[in-house]
Design a protein around this motif. Structure first.
Motif, PDB file in Angstrom:
ATOM      1  N   LEU A  20       1.087  -1.149   0.112  1.00  0.00           N
ATOM      2  CA  LEU A  20      -0.049  -0.006   0.025  1.00  0.00           C
ATOM      3  C   LEU A  20       0.770   1.118   0.128  1.00  0.00           C
ATOM      4  CD1 LEU A  20      -2.824  -1.007   2.492  1.00  0.00           C
ATOM      5  CD2 LEU A  20      -3.080  -0.517  -0.057  1.00  0.00           C
ATOM      6  N   LEU A  21       2.023   1.130   0.861  1.00  0.00           N
ATOM      7  CA  LEU A  21       2.930   2.366   0.810  1.00  0.00           C
ATOM      8  C   LEU A  21       3.479   2.515  -0.885  1.00  0.00           C
ATOM      9  CD1 LEU A  21       4.418   4.722   2.276  1.00  0.00           C
ATOM     10  CD2 LEU A  21       6.122   2.912   2.597  1.00  0.00           C
ATOM     11  N   ALA A  22       4.050   1.642  -1.271  1.00  0.00           N
ATOM     12  CA  ALA A  22       4.582   1.654  -2.528  1.00  0.00           C
ATOM     13  C   ALA A  22       3.401   2.134  -3.548  1.00  0.00           C
ATOM     14  CB  ALA A  22       4.984   0.166  -3.058  1.00  0.00           C
ATOM     15  N   TYR A  23       2.128   1.660  -3.367  1.00  0.00           N
ATOM     16  CA  TYR A  23       0.673   1.906  -4.546  1.00  0.00           C
ATOM     17  C   TYR A  23       0.764   3.595  -4.269  1.00  0.00           C
ATOM     18  CZ  TYR A  23      -3.716   2.180  -6.448  1.00  0.00           C
ATOM     19  OH  TYR A  23      -4.914   2.329  -7.310  1.00  0.00           O
ATOM     20  N   GLY A  24       0.747   3.960  -3.092  1.00  0.00           N
ATOM     21  CA  GLY A  24       0.423   5.169  -2.619  1.00  0.00           C
ATOM     22  C   GLY A  24       1.412   6.265  -3.093  1.00  0.00           C
ATOM     23  N   ILE A  25       2.723   5.991  -2.899  1.00  0.00           N
ATOM     24  CA  ILE A  25       3.747   6.643  -3.346  1.00  0.00           C
ATOM     25  C   ILE A  25       3.718   6.876  -5.198  1.00  0.00           C
ATOM     26  CG2 ILE A  25       6.268   6.650  -3.664  1.00  0.00           C
ATOM     27  CD1 ILE A  25       6.340   5.708  -0.767  1.00  0.00           C
ATOM     28  N   ALA A  26       3.503   5.531  -5.699  1.00  0.00           N
ATOM     29  CA  ALA A  26       3.470   5.625  -7.309  1.00  0.00           C
ATOM     30  C   ALA A  26       2.210   6.460  -7.572  1.00  0.00           C
ATOM     31  CB  ALA A  26       3.048   4.161  -7.681  1.00  0.00           C
ATOM     32  N   VAL A  27       1.102   6.481  -7.058  1.00  0.00           N
ATOM     33  CA  VAL A  27      -0.005   7.341  -7.475  1.00  0.00           C
ATOM     34  C   VAL A  27       0.254   8.797  -7.304  1.00  0.00           C
ATOM     35  CG1 VAL A  27      -2.321   7.878  -7.030  1.00  0.00           C
ATOM     36  CG2 VAL A  27      -1.760   5.478  -7.220  1.00  0.00           C
ATOM     37  N   ALA A  28       1.028   9.119  -5.939  1.00  0.00           N
ATOM     38  CA  ALA A  28       1.222  10.507  -5.435  1.00  0.00           C
ATOM     39  C   ALA A  28       2.299  11.116  -6.726  1.00  0.00           C
ATOM     40  CB  ALA A  28       1.574  10.551  -4.198  1.00  0.00           C
ATOM     41  N   THR A  29       3.166  10.129  -6.918  1.00  0.00           N
ATOM     42  CA  THR A  29       4.214  10.845  -7.662  1.00  0.00           C
ATOM     43  C   THR A  29       4.164  10.835  -9.248  1.00  0.00           C
ATOM     44  OG1 THR A  29       5.775   9.728  -6.076  1.00  0.00           O
ATOM     45  CG2 THR A  29       6.717  10.190  -8.466  1.00  0.00           C
ATOM     46  N   PHE A  30       3.101   9.931  -9.926  1.00  0.00           N
ATOM     47  CA  PHE A  30       3.276   9.706 -11.228  1.00  0.00           C
ATOM     48  C   PHE A  30       2.007  10.153 -11.728  1.00  0.00           C
ATOM     49  CE2 PHE A  30       6.073   6.276 -10.420  1.00  0.00           C
ATOM     50  CZ  PHE A  30       7.281   6.876 -10.817  1.00  0.00           C
ATOM     51  N   LEU A  31       0.729  10.342 -10.938  1.00  0.00           N
ATOM     52  CA  LEU A  31      -0.373  10.789 -11.436  1.00  0.00           C
ATOM     53  C   LEU A  31      -0.701  12.088 -11.669  1.00  0.00           C
ATOM     54  CD1 LEU A  31      -3.035   9.206 -12.451  1.00  0.00           C
ATOM     55  CD2 LEU A  31      -3.860   9.593 -10.275  1.00  0.00           C
ATOM     56  N   PRO A  32      -0.344  13.072 -10.454  1.00  0.00           N
ATOM     57  CA  PRO A  32      -0.493  14.463 -10.719  1.00  0.00           C
ATOM     58  C   PRO A  32       0.004  15.163 -11.986  1.00  0.00           C
ATOM     59  CG  PRO A  32       0.193  13.954  -8.470  1.00  0.00           C
ATOM     60  CD  PRO A  32       0.465  12.794  -9.194  1.00  0.00           C
ATOM     61  N   PRO A  33       1.150  14.653 -12.398  1.00  0.00           N
ATOM     62  CA  PRO A  33       1.507  15.429 -13.618  1.00  0.00           C
ATOM     63  C   PRO A  33       0.711  15.296 -14.805  1.00  0.00           C
ATOM     64  CG  PRO A  33       3.261  14.508 -12.688  1.00  0.00           C
ATOM     65  CD  PRO A  33       2.203  13.931 -12.113  1.00  0.00           C
ATOM     66  N   LEU A  34      -0.085  13.748 -14.735  1.00  0.00           N
ATOM     67  CA  LEU A  34      -0.863  13.475 -15.849  1.00  0.00           C
ATOM     68  C   LEU A  34      -2.128  14.140 -16.003  1.00  0.00           C
ATOM     69  CD1 LEU A  34      -0.046   9.879 -15.918  1.00  0.00           C
ATOM     70  CD2 LEU A  34       0.646  11.389 -17.447  1.00  0.00           C
ATOM     71  N   ILE A  35      -2.777  14.203 -14.790  1.00  0.00           N
ATOM     72  CA  ILE A  35      -4.094  14.697 -14.636  1.00  0.00           C
ATOM     73  C   ILE A  35      -4.235  16.233 -13.901  1.00  0.00           C
ATOM     74  CG2 ILE A  35      -4.978  12.245 -14.528  1.00  0.00           C
ATOM     75  CD1 ILE A  35      -5.674  12.737 -11.562  1.00  0.00           C
ATOM     76  N   GLY A  36      -3.148  16.777 -13.568  1.00  0.00           N
ATOM     77  CA  GLY A  36      -3.067  17.827 -12.915  1.00  0.00           C
ATOM     78  C   GLY A  36      -3.992  18.868 -13.662  1.00  0.00           C
ATOM     79  N   ASN A  37      -3.959  18.893 -14.808  1.00  0.00           N
ATOM     80  CA  ASN A  37      -4.799  20.033 -15.496  1.00  0.00           C
ATOM     81  C   ASN A  37      -6.480  19.539 -15.770  1.00  0.00           C
ATOM     82  OD1 ASN A  37      -2.510  21.745 -15.794  1.00  0.00           O
ATOM     83  ND2 ASN A  37      -1.958  20.720 -17.655  1.00  0.00           N
ATOM     84  N   TRP A  38      -6.689  18.671 -15.429  1.00  0.00           N
ATOM     85  CA  TRP A  38      -8.142  18.192 -15.670  1.00  0.00           C
ATOM     86  C   TRP A  38      -8.805  18.955 -14.625  1.00  0.00           C
ATOM     87  CZ3 TRP A  38      -8.208  11.990 -15.991  1.00  0.00           C
ATOM     88  CH2 TRP A  38      -7.250  11.661 -17.010  1.00  0.00           C
TER      89      TRP A  38
END
Length: 71
Positions: A20-38
């Motif tokens: 869960l820690l690895a999943y949370g870090i992956a989501v918090a690291t890689f997702l904001p640049p992809l959907i930050g402008n949505w």
């Protein structure tokens, strides 16, 4: 019901926390640049879905912790 305690449960809990820690870090690291402008509502839907996705393999994992079998 088990008569003897096993190491599967403590190891399973530690493994679950690590995953869960690895999943949370992956989501918090890689997702904001992809959907930050949505739009905010769409971002909320994506984060809610990703917050629920980790539950999919949980049933089999808990069965393994209790019985030692995946099914």
């Amino acid at each position: 019901m088990r008569d003897q305690p096993t190491m599967r449960i403590p190891l399973g809990i530690l493994g679950l926390l690590a995953a869960l820690l690895a999943y949370g870090i992956a989501v918090a690291t890689f997702l904001p640049p992809l959907i930050g402008n949505w739009p905010t509502l769409l971002q909320t839907v994506v984060y809610v879905l990703l917050g629920l996705i980790w539950l999919l393999p949980l049933r089999r994992f808990l069965i393994w912790m209790e019985t030692g079998r995946w099914g």
